[in-house]
Design a protein around this motif. Structure first.
Motif, PDB file in Angstrom:
ATOM      1  N   VAL A  26      22.399  50.798  34.729  1.00 22.03           N
ATOM      2  CA  VAL A  26      23.023  50.740  36.050  1.00 22.03           C
ATOM      3  C   VAL A  26      24.415  51.319  35.930  1.00 22.03           C
ATOM      4  CG1 VAL A  26      23.798  49.275  37.948  1.00 22.03           C
ATOM      5  CG2 VAL A  26      21.718  48.663  36.690  1.00 22.03           C
ATOM      6  N   SER A  27      24.771  52.190  36.858  1.00 13.14           N
ATOM      7  CA  SER A  27      26.129  52.737  36.904  1.00 13.14           C
ATOM      8  C   SER A  27      26.761  52.397  38.249  1.00 13.14           C
ATOM      9  CB  SER A  27      26.113  54.259  36.711  1.00 13.14           C
ATOM     10  OG  SER A  27      25.395  54.896  37.762  1.00 13.14           O
ATOM     11  N   MET A  28      28.080  52.340  38.251  1.00 13.61           N
ATOM     12  CA  MET A  28      28.812  52.123  39.498  1.00 13.61           C
ATOM     13  C   MET A  28      30.190  52.757  39.343  1.00 13.61           C
ATOM     14  SD  MET A  28      29.187  48.561  41.597  1.00 13.61           S
ATOM     15  CE  MET A  28      29.185  48.603  43.403  1.00 13.61           C
ATOM     16  N   ALA A  29      30.440  53.807  40.094  1.00 15.66           N
ATOM     17  CA  ALA A  29      31.701  54.545  39.989  1.00 15.66           C
ATOM     18  C   ALA A  29      32.491  54.422  41.284  1.00 15.66           C
ATOM     19  CB  ALA A  29      31.441  56.016  39.663  1.00 15.66           C
ATOM     20  N   PHE A  30      33.662  53.836  41.182  1.00 17.90           N
ATOM     21  CA  PHE A  30      34.587  53.716  42.315  1.00 17.90           C
ATOM     22  C   PHE A  30      33.948  53.015  43.515  1.00 17.90           C
ATOM     23  CE2 PHE A  30      35.925  57.746  40.105  1.00 17.90           C
ATOM     24  CZ  PHE A  30      37.002  57.175  39.440  1.00 17.90           C
ATOM     25  N   GLY A  31      33.153  51.994  43.237  1.00 16.88           N
ATOM     26  CA  GLY A  31      32.501  51.276  44.321  1.00 16.88           C
ATOM     27  C   GLY A  31      32.670  49.778  44.280  1.00 16.88           C
ATOM     28  N   LEU A  32      32.844  49.214  43.093  1.00 17.92           N
ATOM     29  CA  LEU A  32      32.895  47.759  42.976  1.00 17.92           C
ATOM     30  C   LEU A  32      34.068  47.168  43.752  1.00 17.92           C
ATOM     31  CD1 LEU A  32      31.608  45.239  41.755  1.00 17.92           C
ATOM     32  CD2 LEU A  32      32.995  45.601  39.696  1.00 17.92           C
ATOM     33  N   ARG A  33      35.175  47.886  43.804  1.00 19.94           N
ATOM     34  CA  ARG A  33      36.350  47.320  44.490  1.00 19.94           C
ATOM     35  C   ARG A  33      36.126  47.183  45.999  1.00 19.94           C
ATOM     36  NH1 ARG A  33      37.622  52.712  44.232  1.00 19.94           N
ATOM     37  NH2 ARG A  33      38.723  53.569  46.044  1.00 19.94           N
ATOM     38  N   ASN A  34      35.159  47.912  46.545  1.00 15.14           N
ATOM     39  CA  ASN A  34      34.887  47.832  47.983  1.00 15.14           C
ATOM     40  C   ASN A  34      33.892  46.735  48.339  1.00 15.14           C
ATOM     41  OD1 ASN A  34      36.520  50.140  48.788  1.00 15.14           O
ATOM     42  ND2 ASN A  34      35.008  51.392  47.738  1.00 15.14           N
ATOM     43  N   CYS A  35      33.332  46.073  47.344  1.00 10.78           N
ATOM     44  CA  CYS A  35      32.339  45.024  47.594  1.00 10.78           C
ATOM     45  C   CYS A  35      33.028  43.700  47.925  1.00 10.78           C
ATOM     46  CB  CYS A  35      31.441  44.847  46.380  1.00 10.78           C
ATOM     47  SG  CYS A  35      30.443  46.299  46.015  1.00 10.78           S
ATOM     48  N   THR A  36      32.412  42.944  48.813  1.00 10.25           N
ATOM     49  CA  THR A  36      32.990  41.663  49.222  1.00 10.25           C
ATOM     50  C   THR A  36      32.898  40.640  48.100  1.00 10.25           C
ATOM     51  OG1 THR A  36      32.339  42.112  51.507  1.00 10.25           O
ATOM     52  CG2 THR A  36      32.909  39.837  50.953  1.00 10.25           C
ATOM     53  N   ASP A  37      31.715  40.457  47.552  1.00  9.02           N
ATOM     54  CA  ASP A  37      31.483  39.467  46.500  1.00  9.02           C
ATOM     55  C   ASP A  37      31.170  40.204  45.206  1.00  9.02           C
ATOM     56  OD1 ASP A  37      30.726  37.415  44.830  1.00  9.02           O
ATOM     57  OD2 ASP A  37      29.532  36.368  46.340  1.00  9.02           O
ATOM     58  N   LYS A  38      32.212  40.511  44.453  1.00  7.34           N
ATOM     59  CA  LYS A  38      32.045  41.302  43.231  1.00  7.34           C
ATOM     60  C   LYS A  38      31.231  40.546  42.185  1.00  7.34           C
ATOM     61  CE  LYS A  38      36.421  43.594  44.252  1.00  7.34           C
ATOM     62  NZ  LYS A  38      36.488  42.954  45.595  1.00  7.34           N
ATOM     63  N   ASP A  39      31.389  39.226  42.129  1.00  4.54           N
ATOM     64  CA  ASP A  39      30.615  38.436  41.171  1.00  4.54           C
ATOM     65  C   ASP A  39      29.125  38.513  41.486  1.00  4.54           C
ATOM     66  OD1 ASP A  39      32.826  37.436  39.653  1.00  4.54           O
ATOM     67  OD2 ASP A  39      33.281  36.067  41.289  1.00  4.54           O
ATOM     68  N   ALA A  40      28.775  38.518  42.775  1.00  4.51           N
ATOM     69  CA  ALA A  40      27.369  38.637  43.168  1.00  4.51           C
ATOM     70  C   ALA A  40      26.804  39.986  42.745  1.00  4.51           C
ATOM     71  CB  ALA A  40      27.219  38.444  44.679  1.00  4.51           C
ATOM     72  N   VAL A  41      27.601  41.042  42.876  1.00  3.93           N
ATOM     73  CA  VAL A  41      27.153  42.370  42.439  1.00  3.93           C
ATOM     74  C   VAL A  41      26.847  42.357  40.945  1.00  3.93           C
ATOM     75  CG1 VAL A  41      27.826  44.783  42.155  1.00  3.93           C
ATOM     76  CG2 VAL A  41      28.410  43.574  44.264  1.00  3.93           C
ATOM     77  N   LEU A  42      27.748  41.776  40.172  1.00  6.11           N
ATOM     78  CA  LEU A  42      27.559  41.749  38.720  1.00  6.11           C
ATOM     79  C   LEU A  42      26.334  40.926  38.332  1.00  6.11           C
ATOM     80  CD1 LEU A  42      31.295  41.387  37.646  1.00  6.11           C
ATOM     81  CD2 LEU A  42      29.880  43.451  37.548  1.00  6.11           C
ATOM     82  N   ARG A  43      26.092  39.835  39.039  1.00  6.60           N
ATOM     83  CA  ARG A  43      24.881  39.045  38.774  1.00  6.60           C
ATOM     84  C   ARG A  43      23.622  39.841  39.114  1.00  6.60           C
ATOM     85  NH1 ARG A  43      28.123  34.859  41.074  1.00  6.60           N
ATOM     86  NH2 ARG A  43      27.060  35.103  43.089  1.00  6.60           N
ATOM     87  N   GLU A  44      23.651  40.594  40.209  1.00  6.60           N
ATOM     88  CA  GLU A  44      22.520  41.427  40.591  1.00  6.60           C
ATOM     89  C   GLU A  44      22.282  42.547  39.568  1.00  6.60           C
ATOM     90  OE1 GLU A  44      20.248  41.686  43.933  1.00  6.60           O
ATOM     91  OE2 GLU A  44      20.402  39.971  42.600  1.00  6.60           O
TER      92      GLU A  44
END
Length: 249
Positions: free
Chosen positions: A135-153
Motif C-alpha cells: 500500500v502506498s500513500m503520497a501526500f494524502g494522509l494529512r487530508n484524512c479526518t481519522d488518520k488512525d483509522a486509515v492506518l488500521r485499514e
C-alpha cells in the motif's frame, strides 16, 4: 449521563466538526484538480517529481504483486509503479474529479493494462482483508479526518509480509531555513494558487495542513499503534518530506 462533546478535526489551522472535514477537503480538490499537476511543479519547484521517484524506488514494485495506491489522485505514483514493473495497481482516491484527471492521463500514456481506479474513502477501504502486497500513500494522509483509522485499514488489507509506504510533508530539520520556508508556504503559495488556479484559499489550506501534520516520530508511533511493525522513516530535502515504511508481519 452527559453527552460527549462534538468531535472536531483540523482543517488547516481551523477546527471544524469532524463529519464536515471530508466534504471540505473534497471541495478543495474539486477546485484544484484541473491545475493540480501544474501547481505541484510550482509549489515544490519541481522537487515533487524527484521525491516521487525516490518513493517508488523504495516501494520496489514487482510483477507478481498488487499495489494499492491510496490518495492516488491524478496518478503519478500509480503510473511510476507500473513503469517500474508493478503487476497490478489500484489507484484509489476519495475525490472523483482527481481520478477523472488521472484516468485521462493514463489513456494518453497508454497505461491501461494492470491499472484500475477506485473511488473510495481511505478510512473505509472496500477491499477484503489481506488482499494486497503493498500500500502506498503520497501526500494524502494529512487530508484524512481519522488518520488512525486509515492506518488500521492499511494494515487490514495488507497480506502478511506486506508493506506500507507513506510519503508526506514533515518537519524541517534545518532551523535556519524556517523563515524562508514559511514565507514560501504562506505568502507565495496562496498567491500562485490565485494566479494559476484562481483559488488562493485552497492553497492556503494545503500549506496550513502541512504544518498541522504529525512530525516524523509521531507518525512512526501512530503506525506502530495501528499494528504495523519495523516502522522506519527517511527524510528527504532536510525533512521537508519524509518516507515512512511499516510492515504487516
Amino acid at each position: 449521563m452527559t453527552e460527549n462533546p462534538e468531535t472536531t478535526a483540523d482543517f488547516g489551522f481551523r477546527s471544524v466538526p469532524a463529519e464536515e472535514k471530508a466534504g471540505l477537503v473534497r471541495e478543495v480538490f474539486d477546485s484544484v484538480a484541473p491545475r493540480y499537476d501544474v501547481m505541484n511543479d510550482l509549489m515544490s519547484l519541481g522537487l515533487h517529481r524527484a521525491w516521487k521517484r525516490i518513493f517508488v524506488n523504495a516501494i520496489q514494485p514487482r510483477p507478481g504483486e498488487t499495489l494499492l495506491d491510496l490518495a492516488g489522485g491524478t496518478g503519478d505514483i500509480s503510473f511510476l509503479a507500473l513503469e517500474r514493473g508493478a503487476g497490478r495497481v489500484i489507484c484509489s482516491d476519495i475525490n472523483a474529479e482527481m481520478l477523472s484527471v488521472g484516468q485521462s492521463r493514463a489513456l494518453k500514456k497508454g497505461l491501461v493494462r494492470g491499472l484500475s481506479f477506485l473511488c473510495a474513502d481511505a478510512e473505509h477501504i472496500p477491499l477484503p482483508d489481506r488482499s494486497v502486497e503493498k500500500v502506498s500513500m503520497a501526500f494524502g494522509l494529512r487530508n484524512c479526518t481519522d488518520k488512525d483509522a486509515v492506518l488500521r485499514e492499511v494494515r487490514r488489507v495488507l497480506r502478511p509480509g506486506g508493506r506500507f509506504h507513506c510519503l508526506e510533508f514533515s518537519r524541517l530539520e534545518v532551523a535556519a531555513l524556517a523563515p524562508l520556508y514559511d514565507a514560501w508556504s504562506f505568502k507565495a503559495l496562496p498567491a500562485l494558487g490565485g494566479r494559476i488556479a484562481q483559488d488562493s484559499e485552497s492553497y492556503r489550506y494545503l500549506a496550513e495542513s502541512i504544518r498541522m501534520f504529525p512530525d516524523q516520530a509521531t507518525l512512526a508511533a501512530m503506525m506502530a499503534a495501528a499494528g504495523l511493525e519495523r516502522v522506519q522513516h527517511r527524510n528527504l530535502s532536510g525533512g521537508i518530506v519524509a518516507i515512512h515504511t511499516g510492515w504487516r508481519l
